[in-house]
Design an enzyme around this catalytic site. Structure first.
Site, PDB file in Angstrom:
ATOM      1  N   ASP A  44       0.675  -1.153   0.014  1.00  0.00           N
ATOM      2  CA  ASP A  44       0.092  -0.078  -0.036  1.00  0.00           C
ATOM      3  C   ASP A  44       0.810   1.443   0.076  1.00  0.00           C
ATOM      4  O   ASP A  44       0.477   2.381   0.112  1.00  0.00           O
ATOM      5  CB  ASP A  44      -0.955  -0.082   1.226  1.00  0.00           C
ATOM      6  CG  ASP A  44      -1.740  -1.050   1.030  1.00  0.00           C
ATOM      7  OD1 ASP A  44      -2.687  -1.179  -0.140  1.00  0.00           O
ATOM      8  OD2 ASP A  44      -2.282  -1.760   2.091  1.00  0.00           O
TER       9      ASP A  44
ATOM     10  N   ASP B 217      -6.407  -3.850  -6.809  1.00  0.00           N
ATOM     11  CA  ASP B 217      -6.203  -2.329  -6.305  1.00  0.00           C
ATOM     12  C   ASP B 217      -4.576  -1.865  -6.436  1.00  0.00           C
ATOM     13  O   ASP B 217      -4.079  -0.557  -6.396  1.00  0.00           O
ATOM     14  CB  ASP B 217      -6.381  -2.477  -4.659  1.00  0.00           C
ATOM     15  CG  ASP B 217      -7.724  -3.404  -4.318  1.00  0.00           C
ATOM     16  OD1 ASP B 217      -7.842  -4.494  -4.910  1.00  0.00           O
ATOM     17  OD2 ASP B 217      -8.065  -3.197  -3.395  1.00  0.00           O
TER      18      ASP B 217
END
Ligand code: GLY
Length: 403
Positions: free
Chosen positions: A122, A182
């Site tokens: 992330d 993602d």
């Protein structure tokens, strides 16, 4: 005569004030409302953090609202830790407000230690929204150095055999090497680092990851799986699952939006046509889907059955709108239609899904869904919806300047 002398200056002052007010409007969006809400959110953050006492010293950002309506705040390692800082940067850009810019700085710096956190993919979400937007606006060399280290750390998750960056380290009993759609968003940090340093390695990793995802994440109808698991010895696909969607075979709405945004960005950074074509296919999938409501704000999963509650996911819509402004620049023959769809989404967000002044603790938009299967953040405001909404507003403004 005396009356005119008295009234005329007042009328001029009134006119100037009124034109000043309208100068603070972007279409039907009130920039002063955005500013007030984001400031209110920072007050509520400070309040929530203070109430946690010493145990809350690591909290750096707001994230969403808990089901009891209280503010959910997070530490820097949370994947959402950069989006409030990023919203402040974007809002400072939209409004020119120095106070928002100062606040953006204050909410950005506490994320610095994440530049060494190799435990997650992330990195791009966290660092490009905060330091990346900050660097775009200020050219602060400290932000640049932090971003380069962050990119370096992200490359440690790349596996040559698989040809992708590992997404998660959790659920090791379920997946050997999970890659989620993602993850496409994190590639922007690598493209950025490659341009900044001249080091081709970052670029090569990003392109390879995008190619591997293109080969394995998409179905024949151009919808995307959420999770693809790989064998690290052979590089082969083991299985294709969901984590946040309705089922392994369904189209989780935010996943489709990440794909659209990711491949539009990858085309911008590389000029590779297969990335552009994929972005177009995803846009068609989303915009022509029979289950997309007329206000163009999707339910949390395109395939969620009517028997289940079907909250919307405003974040998916905001990401889609922002991506469409980008994609429209690359496809002249579809430009009008992409812009039209982006405008429809923004109109719905402005008119139906925006918070009233003082509502939602200061978040700009309500009605996002984080993870329905985990009963987590359902139909609530979430900071990344605000972030991509503000980015879409900025892209809309820039588009209108040029067209
Ligand atoms: N992992 C990012 C998301 O939940 O969309």
């Amino acid at each position: 005569m005396r009356l005119i002398k008295l009234v005329l200056p007042l009328a001029i002052v009134f006119f100037l004030l009124a034109s000043c007010q309208s100068g603070h409007k972007l279409e039907s969006v009130s920039l002063s409302q955005i500013k007030n809400q984001l400031n209110f959110l920072s007050v509520n953050f400070n309040d929530a953090k203070a109430r946690t006492g010493n145990s809350g010293k690591d909290f750096v950002s707001v994230r969403s609202l808990n089901s009891d309506g209280s503010l959910k705040i997070v530490s820097s390692k949370d994947w959402c830790s950069g989006f409030y800082a990023g919203s402040l940067w974007l809002a400072s850009d939209l409004t020119g407000d120095a106070g928002l810019k100062q606040l953006a700085r204050e909410f950005t710096m506490p994320l610095e230690k994440e530049k060494f956190n190799g435990d997650t993919h992330d990195m791009g979400f966290k660092m490009m929204s905060s330091f990346g937007q900050g660097y775009r606006i200020t050219r602060d060399s400290a932000y640049r150095d932090i971003l380069i280290q962050a990119a370096k750390t992200l490359t440690t998750r790349f596996n040559e055999k698989v040809g992708a960056i590992r997404s998660w380290d959790h659920n090791r009993d379920k997946w050997q090497f999970p890659v989620i759609i993602d993850n496409m968003i994190n590639l922007e940090l690598l493209f950025w680092a490659s341009k900044q340093t001249g080091d081709q390695l970052y670029y090569n990793i990003a392109v390879k990851h995008a190619e591997t995802t293109l080969a394995n994440h998409f179905r024949a109808d151009n919808s995307s799986f959420h999770v693809v698991d790989y064998d690290t010895i052979t590089g082969a696909v083991i299985k294709k699952n969901t984590h946040q969607g309705y089922s392994d075979a369904s189209a989780w709405s935010r996943g489709q939006a990440w794909g659209l945004y990711g491949y539009s960005m990858c085309y911008r950074e590389t000029g590779i046509l297969s990335f552009l074509y994929q972005a177009e296919k995803i846009a068609d999938y989303i915009l022509q889907h029979p289950n997309l409501p007329t206000d163009k704000i999707p339910y949390w999963d395109f395939d969620a059955p009517a028997s289940l509650a079907k909250p919307r996911d405003v974040s998916a819509a905001a990401i889609t709108a922002s991506a469409l402004y980008e994609l429209a620049q690359f496809v002249p023959e579809k430009k009008a239609s992409y812009i039209n769809s982006a405008e429809q989404i923004l109109n719905s967000l402005n008119e139906i899904y925006s918070s009233k002044p003082g509502e939602n603790k200061g978040f700009l938009l309500g009605h996002s869904t984080g993870s329905f299967p985990h009963n987590s953040e359902i139909d609530v405001p979430i900071n990344y919806a605000d972030y991509y909404y503000l980015e879409a507003l900025l892209r809309q403004k820039n588009f209108k300047k040029l067209n």
